[in-house]
Design a protein around this motif. Structure first.
Motif, mmCIF file in Angstrom:
data_model
loop_
_atom_site.group_PDB
_atom_site.id
_atom_site.type_symbol
_atom_site.label_atom_id
_atom_site.label_comp_id
_atom_site.label_asym_id
_atom_site.label_seq_id
_atom_site.Cartn_x
_atom_site.Cartn_y
_atom_site.Cartn_z
ATOM 1 N N LYS A 1 0.861 -1.182 0.000
ATOM 2 C CA LYS A 1 0.000 0.000 0.000
ATOM 3 C C LYS A 1 0.898 1.232 0.000
ATOM 4 O O LYS A 1 1.754 1.361 -0.858
ATOM 5 C CB LYS A 1 -0.948 -0.069 1.191
ATOM 6 C CG LYS A 1 -1.860 -1.300 1.131
ATOM 7 C CD LYS A 1 -2.717 -1.462 2.371
ATOM 8 C CE LYS A 1 -3.527 -2.746 2.289
ATOM 9 N NZ LYS A 1 -4.342 -2.979 3.515
ATOM 10 N N ALA B 1 -12.954 1.266 11.167
ATOM 11 C CA ALA B 1 -11.739 1.619 10.429
ATOM 12 C C ALA B 1 -10.617 2.034 11.369
ATOM 13 O O ALA B 1 -10.861 2.567 12.455
ATOM 14 C CB ALA B 1 -12.040 2.744 9.447
ATOM 15 N N LEU C 1 0.268 -0.287 5.456
ATOM 16 C CA LEU C 1 -0.666 0.778 5.793
ATOM 17 C C LEU C 1 -1.080 1.590 4.574
ATOM 18 O O LEU C 1 -0.334 1.709 3.602
ATOM 19 C CB LEU C 1 -0.035 1.718 6.826
ATOM 20 C CG LEU C 1 0.445 1.091 8.135
ATOM 21 C CD1 LEU C 1 1.058 2.157 9.026
ATOM 22 C CD2 LEU C 1 -0.700 0.381 8.849
ATOM 23 N N GLN C 2 -2.272 2.182 4.679
ATOM 24 C CA GLN C 2 -2.765 3.093 3.654
ATOM 25 C C GLN C 2 -2.226 4.504 3.855
ATOM 26 O O GLN C 2 -2.523 5.395 3.070
ATOM 27 C CB GLN C 2 -4.304 3.132 3.696
ATOM 28 C CG GLN C 2 -4.988 1.851 3.271
ATOM 29 C CD GLN C 2 -4.958 1.645 1.768
ATOM 30 O OE1 GLN C 2 -4.449 2.472 1.028
ATOM 31 N NE2 GLN C 2 -5.497 0.536 1.298
ATOM 32 N N GLU D 1 2.853 -4.513 9.357
ATOM 33 C CA GLU D 1 1.585 -3.994 8.848
ATOM 34 C C GLU D 1 1.841 -3.158 7.586
ATOM 35 O O GLU D 1 2.763 -2.343 7.533
ATOM 36 C CB GLU D 1 0.912 -3.117 9.911
ATOM 37 C CG GLU D 1 -0.564 -2.879 9.658
ATOM 38 C CD GLU D 1 -1.419 -4.119 9.899
ATOM 39 O OE1 GLU D 1 -2.377 -4.338 9.135
ATOM 40 O OE2 GLU D 1 -1.133 -4.865 10.857
ATOM 41 N N GLU E 1 -12.017 7.134 2.177
ATOM 42 C CA GLU E 1 -11.333 8.266 1.535
ATOM 43 C C GLU E 1 -12.234 9.487 1.475
ATOM 44 O O GLU E 1 -11.785 10.621 1.692
ATOM 45 C CB GLU E 1 -10.891 7.870 0.127
ATOM 46 C CG GLU E 1 -9.775 6.833 0.109
ATOM 47 C CD GLU E 1 -9.495 6.310 -1.295
ATOM 48 O OE1 GLU E 1 -10.066 6.873 -2.259
ATOM 49 O OE2 GLU E 1 -8.714 5.343 -1.429
ATOM 50 N N ALA F 1 -7.799 2.017 7.067
ATOM 51 C CA ALA F 1 -8.106 0.690 6.522
ATOM 52 C C ALA F 1 -9.329 0.113 7.213
ATOM 53 O O ALA F 1 -9.647 0.471 8.352
ATOM 54 C CB ALA F 1 -6.912 -0.246 6.695
ATOM 55 N N ASN G 1 -11.361 -2.589 9.175
ATOM 56 C CA ASN G 1 -11.232 -3.751 10.051
ATOM 57 C C ASN G 1 -12.422 -4.683 9.915
ATOM 58 O O ASN G 1 -12.289 -5.905 9.910
ATOM 59 C CB ASN G 1 -11.118 -3.314 11.511
ATOM 60 C CG ASN G 1 -9.755 -2.751 11.857
ATOM 61 O OD1 ASN G 1 -8.770 -3.041 11.200
ATOM 62 N ND2 ASN G 1 -9.705 -1.930 12.882
ATOM 63 N N MET H 1 -13.377 1.244 0.929
ATOM 64 C CA MET H 1 -12.204 2.106 0.913
ATOM 65 C C MET H 1 -12.528 3.469 0.305
ATOM 66 O O MET H 1 -11.974 4.492 0.736
ATOM 67 C CB MET H 1 -11.054 1.441 0.147
ATOM 68 C CG MET H 1 -10.342 0.354 0.929
ATOM 69 S SD MET H 1 -9.779 0.904 2.571
ATOM 70 C CE MET H 1 -8.773 2.318 2.134
#
Length: 267
Positions: free
Chosen positions: A86, A149, A105-106, A103, A264, A153, A155, A260
């Motif tokens: 990501k 979230a 991550l975004q 992890e 955003e 991301a 959950n 997603m």
């Protein structure tokens, strides 16, 4: 990822030579002009090699062995996930294996590597503060979707649909798209106006019955922030019936959008 619990565990961890802690923050964001050629691979290689060269000079064989064990794990992890990265990767690890946290991550990070007596948590804490454990509640008449979230991301996702025959809210776990109302038998367009009128007449009562479920879900998932998304009439009604504090309301119909995209849009 239960980040709050992870941070608590890492904050309380301390070691000393030869079992030190490896910390990695690696920028893998392809939208970053400095990363479009896969430069993260060079940064990773250089970061690991710098520690290895230092330890070769230091001469502590046990510490070198611990670092090599960490290096192998990190390289294997990055190789395994190189096609589904990501914006960043965060890793904490020890050679003895009593710590391993990884992890993707975004959220972007600033690339940094550490080999110290305890984890270096500055960037992770900053991300947690910027993007806390968040609940997004989307309303669209007799459908309510809850998104749990963290760090941008998803959950977990839960959908509640109102069964118009029993007037009970039915729960669906995970991603779900509903084509029609439960109990409606495939609502024809000729009945849509009638159903819409019925919903408006009963909205307050129906939302009052679902609000405690949302409050409980928020409590169970330790939400630090809550966003309500939907028409102004519906989110206002839902907020009035909830005990949990709402941080913001967004007057858009996003319930059927991909999760997603919703995160955003909202965050």
């Amino acid at each position: 990822m239960a980040l709050r619990k992870v941070l608590q565990q890492l904050e309380n961890y301390k070691s000393e030579k030869p079992n030190r802690v490896f910390t990695m923050y690696l920028n893998t964001d392809l939208a970053d002009q400095d990363q479009q050629g896969g430069e993260w691979k060079i940064h990773l290689k250089n970061g690991l090699n710098n520690f290895e060269h230092y330890l070769q000079k230091d001469g502590d064989s046990d510490e070198k062995r611990n670092f090599w064990a960490v290096k192998e794990k990190v390289e294997n992890y990055m190789h395994e996930h190189q096609k589904d990265l990501k914006k960043s990767v965060v890793i904490f690890a020890t050679g003895e294996g009593d710590i391993w946290f990884s992890e993707r991550l975004q959220m972007p990070v600033q690339t940094a590597f550490h080999w110290e007596d305890q984890p270096v948590l500055d960037q992770l804490k900053s991300l947690n503060k910027q993007f806390p454990k968040t609940g997004i509640v989307l309303t669209q008449k007799e459908q309510i979707k809850l998104i749990d979230a963290e760090l941008g991301a998803v959950n977990d996702t839960t959908l509640y649909e109102l069964d118009l025959n029993t007037e009970d809210w039915k729960q669906h776990q995970g991603p779900h798209h509903a084509d029609s109302n439960l109990g409606s038998g495939g609502v024809k367009s000729s009945k849509k106006d009638e159903l819409a009128e019925r919903f408006e007449e009963n909205r307050s009562r129906w939302y009052k019955s679902i609000a405690p479920k949302i409050d409980q879900y928020a409590k169970n998932n330790n939400w630090d922030a809550i966003y309500l998304v939907g028409s102004s009439v519906e989110v206002d009604e839902l907020e009035r019936n909830m005990n949990k504090q709402v941080d913001d309301k967004i007057n858009k119909n996003l319930l059927d959008h991909e999760e997603m995209k919703i995160i955003e849009e909202v965050m």
